[in-house]
Write a protein that holds these residues in place. Structure first.
Motif, short mmCIF file in Angstrom:
data_model
loop_
_atom_site.label_atom_id
_atom_site.label_comp_id
_atom_site.label_asym_id
_atom_site.label_seq_id
_atom_site.Cartn_x
_atom_site.Cartn_y
_atom_site.Cartn_z
N ASP A 368 0.85 -1.26 0.03
CA ASP A 368 0.07 0.06 0.03
C ASP A 368 0.91 1.18 -0.10
N PRO A 369 0.80 1.93 -1.03
CA PRO A 369 1.64 3.23 -1.08
C PRO A 369 1.62 4.15 0.06
N ALA A 370 0.39 4.04 0.70
CA ALA A 370 0.34 5.25 1.82
C ALA A 370 0.96 4.58 3.18
N THR A 371 1.03 3.30 3.28
CA THR A 371 1.38 2.62 4.70
C THR A 371 2.48 1.86 4.70
N VAL A 380 -5.11 -4.09 -4.75
CA VAL A 380 -4.04 -3.32 -5.89
C VAL A 380 -3.26 -2.53 -4.89
N GLY A 381 -1.84 -2.61 -5.23
CA GLY A 381 -0.91 -1.77 -4.62
C GLY A 381 0.24 -1.32 -5.64
N ARG A 382 1.45 -1.03 -4.94
CA ARG A 382 2.63 -0.64 -5.78
C ARG A 382 3.62 -1.73 -5.60
N ILE A 383 4.50 -2.01 -6.66
CA ILE A 383 5.63 -2.92 -6.64
C ILE A 383 6.57 -2.14 -5.76
#
Length: 539
Positions: A368-371, A380-383
């Motif tokens: 999670d790009p926020a946490t 969905v997240g970021r690698i």
């Protein structure tokens, strides 16, 4: 234990000095080729290093490589590492304004450039404050503007070919400028030790990394030769230079061409018995297929064990076409970036209308790009990747803070690629978040639509972009290049084909046929160009 790229290269040279290290082919069949053993390449790099030191270039200062592929490129890169000068790649397609930006942003104090680029260098030079030492490869044209530069051959001929350098550090840097698909180019700052493990596989990209620096040369001495690496994209793109360095770490042979010409690539594969080819996606693989079906039909490619792609996907359709022609070759879609090195390899059948699925290494997660916490299955997240990651972006603390973070006692890099992960740990790459198209509240990633488009037999290449739309916010537009001899396509035909692969909201609502899809010299997508073409509604 310290890992420095120049020290590691010299350790390999010392155990296989007479083995062929580098073959440069300008135009196959013309005799325009050069061959260097490991000892000869080492001596050539030493000459560059001693010249730079004599010219007053200090450890830690930056040198630009504004060159086509050639012996001089790798010779200079190695020479920089030996002298503790930081090599910086320069995109040879850049024009004056772009060069001024890069020369300035990278704080270049020295530049090695091909004579062909003299007019551009001369135009950019007055606006660069720190660039003080120029080395020109080759003779300029008679009408080229005057430029105070030393000749590469003369400069290196006058320098010592011995070593005798001060001790080096694993903290010595290697900078890779990446243009990406949006924004100005950014310089990724790597410690050499981190780059060795993240980008070069720790001396064994397909096996166990070395556990101590001396082990690299021990493995080379214990093994044989017979592997030939052929990085076909420009060396100015990090993936090709790293492929060459992987070859050197194995003590094997590396072949390079000045430019990518499909027929010449195939002739060299046959003549040099190339075993491993690296390229960038369909944009490079398709022309090889065309040549093997046409003028180079019957070329002996039996030596080739693998073809790997990084930076763009080899689609399932194109892979199958190639394997029909060269059935014993393994095709690998590798996933990585200038910011992370190698992350993993696509699973078998990936891209066959079901997305791009990657078996990632143990240092890669979807977060999670926020946490920065790992996402759940299907979310969905970021690698992101941890451990051996870059220090950040040169001269860009804001982008560095957005992309690199500390979690516990480890440093991480957050990539721009959106993805999900399944229960088995397989990562499905959706695409770059910066290219995501929001249409009617739904998110569409261009890469997925491009895969569907390129599976159509009449479509040679394709890019997808979002175009402003009063009703939907943006609509999906397909910019396509037709295969030779293909009939003109209609939007309805393309939509019907895509419906067998994609959900309805992902189907292109606009079709633009263009003579040629514009990409970088390495085959990477130019989405700014695609958006402009789609917005104008013409090819």
């Amino acid at each position: 234990m310290e890992y420095n790229l120049a020290d590691l290269f010299e350790s390999v040279v010392d155990v296989v000095p007479d083995r062929e290290a580098l073959v440069y082919v300008d135009h196959p069949g013309t005799g325009a080729e050069r061959r260097l053993t490991y000892a000869e390449l080492d001596a050539a790099a030493n000459r560059v290093a001693h010249h730079l030191i004599a010219a007053g270039i200090q450890p830690g200062e930056h040198l630009g490589l504004h060159l086509y592929n050639g012996i001089e490129y790798l010779q200079t890169a190695l020479g920089c590492l030996k002298a503790r000068v930081v090599p910086v790649n320069v995109n040879y397609r850049y024009v004056e304004e772009e060069l001024v930006y890069l020369y300035q942003d990278a704080d270049l104090v020295a530049l090695v450039f091909d004579a062909e680029f003299t007019p551009r260098v001369a135009a950019a030079l007055p606006r660069t404050q720190k660039l003080r030492h120029l080395v020109r490869v080759g003779a300029p044209e008679a009408d080229a503007p005057p430029l105070k530069a030393v000749d590469f051959e003369e400069a290196t001929a006058q320098a010592s070919d011995g070593r005798g350098f001060p001790s080096r550090s694993p903290d010595d840097q290697f900078i890779i400028y990446t243009g990406g698909t949006t924004g100005m180019p950014k310089g990724v700052m790597w410690r050499q030790e981190d780059l060795f493990f993240a980008g070069l596989g720790g001396g064994a990209p397909t096996g166990e990394p070395v556990s101590r620096p001396q082990e690299l040369a021990e493995r080379v001495a214990a093994g044989g030769d017979g592997i030939t690496f052929f990085p076909t994209p420009p060396l100015m793109h990090g993936t090709s230079t790293l492929t060459a360095f992987i070859g050197f770490n194995f003590g094997q042979r590396v072949v390079i061409h000045r430019k990518f010409v499909p027929e010449e690539v195939l002739r060299t594969i046959e003549k040099e018995k190339v075993t491993s080819v690296s390229l960038v996606g369909d944009a490079m693989l398709r022309p090889l297929i065309d040549a093997l079906k046409g003028p180079l039909k019957g070329t002996d490619c039996s030596s080739m064990f693998s073809v790997s792609s990084s930076g763009a996907i080899m689609s399932d359709t194109v892979r199958r076409q190639f394997q029909e022609l060269v059935p014993n070759t393994m095709l690998l879609n590798n996933f990585g970036s200038s910011e992370s090195g190698f992350n993993g390899t696509a699973t078998a059948g990936s891209g066959a209308g079901s997305g791009f699925h990657v078996q990632v290494n143990s240092r890669t997660q979807v977060v999670d790009p926020a946490t920065y916490e790992p996402v759940g299955v299907g979310e969905v997240g970021r690698i992101a990747q941890r451990g051996h990651v870059p220090l950040g972006y040169y001269n860009d603390p804001a982008k560095t803070a957005e992309t690199f973070f500390q979690k516990g006692d480890e440093r991480w890099v957050l990539l721009g690629d959106m993805a999900t992960v399944d229960a088995d740990g397989i990562v499905s790459v959706l695409g770059r978040g910066s290219q995501c198209i929001n249409t009617g509240g739904e998110k569409v990633y261009p890469e997925e639509v491009e895969q569907a488009l390129k599976s159509h037999p009449d479509i040679y290449d394709a890019l997808v972009a979002g175009v402003p739309d009063e009703k939907w916010g943006n609509h999906v537009a397909a910019v396509v290049q037709l295969a030779d001899g293909a009939p003109q396509l209609t939007l309805e035909t393309v939509q019907t084909h895509c419906r067998t692969h994609l959900a309805g909201y992902k189907i292109p609502r606009q079709l633009v046929v263009t003579d040629t899809i514009q990409r970088s010299p390495s085959g990477k997508a130019d989405y700014r160009w695609a958006r402009q073409v789609a917005a104008e509604g013409k090819g």
